[in-house]
Design a protein around this motif. Structure first.
Motif, PDB file in Angstrom:
ATOM      1  N   ASN A 298       0.747  -1.001  -0.278  1.00 30.04           N
ATOM      2  CA  ASN A 298       0.364   0.241   0.071  1.00 30.04           C
ATOM      3  C   ASN A 298       0.838   0.984   0.173  1.00 30.04           C
ATOM      4  OD1 ASN A 298      -2.989  -1.258  -0.383  1.00 30.04           O
ATOM      5  ND2 ASN A 298      -2.525  -1.937   1.953  1.00 30.04           N
ATOM      6  N   SER A 299       2.192   1.357  -0.829  1.00 28.86           N
ATOM      7  CA  SER A 299       2.993   2.333  -0.852  1.00 28.86           C
ATOM      8  C   SER A 299       3.510   2.713  -1.994  1.00 28.86           C
ATOM      9  CB  SER A 299       4.102   2.280   0.119  1.00 28.86           C
ATOM     10  OG  SER A 299       5.150   0.933  -1.146  1.00 28.86           O
ATOM     11  N   ASP A 300       3.894   3.890  -2.131  1.00 32.82           N
ATOM     12  CA  ASP A 300       4.113   4.633  -3.834  1.00 32.82           C
ATOM     13  C   ASP A 300       5.864   3.823  -3.723  1.00 32.82           C
ATOM     14  OD1 ASP A 300       5.933   5.554  -1.404  1.00 32.82           O
ATOM     15  OD2 ASP A 300       5.479   7.449  -2.152  1.00 32.82           O
ATOM     16  N   ILE A 301       6.039   2.502  -3.106  1.00 35.14           N
ATOM     17  CA  ILE A 301       7.267   2.199  -3.688  1.00 35.14           C
ATOM     18  C   ILE A 301       6.927  -0.010  -3.721  1.00 35.14           C
ATOM     19  CG2 ILE A 301       9.383   1.222  -2.517  1.00 35.14           C
ATOM     20  CD1 ILE A 301       9.459   3.782  -0.735  1.00 35.14           C
ATOM     21  N   ARG A 302       7.830   0.505  -5.334  1.00 33.45           N
ATOM     22  CA  ARG A 302       7.312  -1.119  -5.749  1.00 33.45           C
ATOM     23  C   ARG A 302       8.481  -2.155  -5.124  1.00 33.45           C
ATOM     24  NH1 ARG A 302       9.250  -2.548 -11.262  1.00 33.45           N
ATOM     25  NH2 ARG A 302       9.762  -4.846 -11.415  1.00 33.45           N
ATOM     26  N   PHE A 303       7.875  -2.995  -4.541  1.00 31.23           N
ATOM     27  CA  PHE A 303       8.374  -4.383  -4.134  1.00 31.23           C
ATOM     28  C   PHE A 303       8.246  -5.310  -5.086  1.00 31.23           C
ATOM     29  CE2 PHE A 303       8.702  -8.716  -2.691  1.00 31.23           C
ATOM     30  CZ  PHE A 303      10.005  -7.993  -1.702  1.00 31.23           C
ATOM     31  N   ILE A 304       9.480  -6.019  -5.448  1.00 33.52           N
ATOM     32  CA  ILE A 304      10.051  -6.361  -6.571  1.00 33.52           C
ATOM     33  C   ILE A 304       9.883  -7.873  -6.363  1.00 33.52           C
ATOM     34  CG2 ILE A 304      11.805  -7.523  -8.528  1.00 33.52           C
ATOM     35  CD1 ILE A 304      12.136  -4.608  -9.095  1.00 33.52           C
ATOM     36  N   ASN A 305       8.535  -8.495  -6.957  1.00 31.43           N
ATOM     37  CA  ASN A 305       8.262 -10.209  -6.186  1.00 31.43           C
ATOM     38  C   ASN A 305       9.052 -11.049  -7.290  1.00 31.43           C
ATOM     39  OD1 ASN A 305       5.940 -10.395  -4.198  1.00 31.43           O
ATOM     40  ND2 ASN A 305       5.648  -8.437  -5.542  1.00 31.43           N
ATOM     41  N   ALA A 318      14.569  -6.449  -3.267  1.00 31.54           N
ATOM     42  CA  ALA A 318      15.272  -5.079  -3.801  1.00 31.54           C
ATOM     43  C   ALA A 318      13.689  -4.332  -4.294  1.00 31.54           C
ATOM     44  CB  ALA A 318      15.384  -5.262  -5.592  1.00 31.54           C
ATOM     45  N   ILE A 319      14.118  -2.598  -4.220  1.00 30.42           N
ATOM     46  CA  ILE A 319      12.340  -2.389  -4.096  1.00 30.42           C
ATOM     47  C   ILE A 319      13.447  -1.117  -5.624  1.00 30.42           C
ATOM     48  CG2 ILE A 319      11.593  -2.221  -1.443  1.00 30.42           C
ATOM     49  CD1 ILE A 319      12.735  -0.221  -1.262  1.00 30.42           C
ATOM     50  N   ILE A 320      12.075  -0.410  -5.699  1.00 33.10           N
ATOM     51  CA  ILE A 320      12.442   0.887  -6.644  1.00 33.10           C
ATOM     52  C   ILE A 320      11.649   2.298  -6.009  1.00 33.10           C
ATOM     53  CG2 ILE A 320      11.233   1.089  -8.552  1.00 33.10           C
ATOM     54  CD1 ILE A 320      11.445  -1.006  -9.795  1.00 33.10           C
ATOM     55  N   LEU A 321      12.787   3.442  -6.161  1.00 32.74           N
ATOM     56  CA  LEU A 321      12.310   4.253  -5.622  1.00 32.74           C
ATOM     57  C   LEU A 321      11.829   5.371  -6.780  1.00 32.74           C
ATOM     58  CD1 LEU A 321      12.112   5.104  -2.068  1.00 32.74           C
ATOM     59  CD2 LEU A 321      13.840   3.061  -3.307  1.00 32.74           C
ATOM     60  N   LYS A 322      10.442   5.812  -6.215  1.00 39.19           N
ATOM     61  CA  LYS A 322       9.920   6.919  -7.354  1.00 39.19           C
ATOM     62  C   LYS A 322      10.915   7.995  -8.205  1.00 39.19           C
ATOM     63  CE  LYS A 322       8.719  11.107  -6.196  1.00 39.19           C
ATOM     64  NZ  LYS A 322       8.581  12.443  -5.563  1.00 39.19           N
TER      65      LYS A 322
END
Ligand SMILES: *Cc1c(COP(=O)(O)O)cnc(C)c1O
Length: 384
Positions: A298-305, A318-322
């Protein structure tokens, strides 16, 4: 997102108020027992039963036919390229977002790297970009060799990498390599325990390699593995990693320039014990990834699945920031608060040594370079 919520979440996940590392090894089985046994036997060096045992355990786990243990993953890559016939002045395709070893191994063979883009979804080599580069820039000559029209050199091999343990679209990449007569070598250094459509990564190409460095899924201190289904390549690999010595009861004859790349028995002893924990480790890492996935949903950060149809070992989450600014703010805040996070590697194609190398369109890699961050990913048997 308030980055402090993230710090609190990680502290809760690992049940710790101390420094939280990116990835720490765990020794929960027979590590000490096998090491002691190895020392007592005096066979701590390049000959001994643990090396063969470790190779056999790898065959069982990956479903590959042959496995050759090496001193590290970089050495495994070097030999993998050599046995696939990568010669000086040949060209080898790889991705610009990978650990530097992948590219260094190509240079050790005096070959030339070509950088092709990765995908946003898998973080691995993009089959579309690969196909479009090859169709626009190469021709097949009378021998059926894939020739780079710009340089006149042969493109001999392609080395995709399963980034952070996420399987890339290796079936499509294999098909393209077959079509253009290019050897496929999988850099699976990070993907022990990752499967693509029920098949272990590293088993799709002619050769695959695994690393057991201290920060990988399991460790032998330092170590690597070459795996292949090809008996003659396996034989060559074993030969080159053991100084190219011709087997003989007492004489020293060497029929090639060889390498001192064999994994010592004492490292293999550690590896045998670690293999006993592998399934448990992967299970635990997948639980950690699941918690992160829920946290970030539920955040603006994408978690890599993990990509659809594959099972990832979730080696490094790994996550992807704006954007780059937000990424730097995240890195600053988390590291200041003793939660270790790291940006992805710089594009290798931008490094001084490689900036003259040929590249395809690198839009995704350039975008991802500024946004990917790795977050703590050690196993935690305490609270999960
Ligand atoms: C770790 C790693 C290697 C090299 O392995 P070492 O055992 O450290 O030599 C190669 N390629 C990739 C992608 C890696 O992550």
């Amino acid at each position: 997102m308030d980055f402090n919520d993230f710090v609190l979440f990680v502290r809760n996940l690992y049940d710790s108020n101390e420094f939280i590392p990116l990835h720490a090894p765990v020794f929960i089985n027979n590590e000490k027992k096998y090491l002691e046994e190895c020392i007592d036997s005096t066979f701590v060096s390049s000959i001994g039963k643990f090396v063969h045992q470790f190779e056999d355990l790898t065959l069982d786990y990956t479903g590959s036919k042959y496995a050759i243990a090496t001193v590290n993953g970089t050495a495994a890559l070097h030999i993998a390229l050599l046995i696939c016939g990568v010669n000086p002045e040949d060209e080898v395709i790889t991705q610009p977002i990978t650990f530097i070893s992948t590219v260094n191994a190509i240079i050790y063979c005096n070959a030339k790297p070509i950088f092709i883009d990765i995908e946003n979804s898998t973080l691995g080599l993009s089959p579309e970009k690969l196909e479009s580069f090859l169709s626009q820039n190469t021709k097949l000559d009378n021998n059926g060799f894939c020739i780079n029209k710009q340089t006149g050199r042969r493109i001999k091999a392609c080395v995709p990498m399963h980034t952070f343990g996420f399987p890339c679209k290796i079936d499509q990449i294999a098909e393209i390599c077959l079509k253009y007569n290019i050897e496929l070598i999988e850099d699976s250094a990070e993907s022990l325990g990752s499967f693509f459509k029920d098949k272990h990564t590293a088993t799709f190409g002619r050769v695959g390699i695994i690393s057991y460095n201290g920060n990988k899924v399991i460790t032998t201190g330092g170590g690597g593995m070459i795996i292949t289904n090809d008996a003659s390549l396996a034989k060559k690999a074993k030969h080159l990693t053991t100084q190219a010595k011709v087997p003989h009861p007492w004489n020293y004859v060497h029929d090639n320039i060889g390498y001192n790349y064999r994994l010592p028995n004492i490292n293999a002893a550690l590896g045998c014990a670690q293999m006993e924990s592998l399934s448990e480790i992967i299970k635990n890492k997948r639980l950690i990834a699941k918690s992160y996935s829920n946290f970030f949903s539920n955040s603006d950060i994408r978690f890599i699945n993990e990509p659809l149809g594959s099972i990832a070992n979730y080696w490094l989450n790994a996550i992807i920031l704006k954007d780059r600014k937000e990424r730097d703010r995240f890195l600053e805040f988390t590291n200041k608060n003793n939660v270790m996070t790291r940006p992805v590697w710089h594009l290798i194609s931008k490094l001084e040594m490689f900036k003259k190398c040929q590249t395809g369109d690198l839009t995704n890699s350039e975008w991802l370079e500024n946004r990917i961050v790795n977050i703590p990913s050690s196993v935690n048997f305490k609270s999960l």
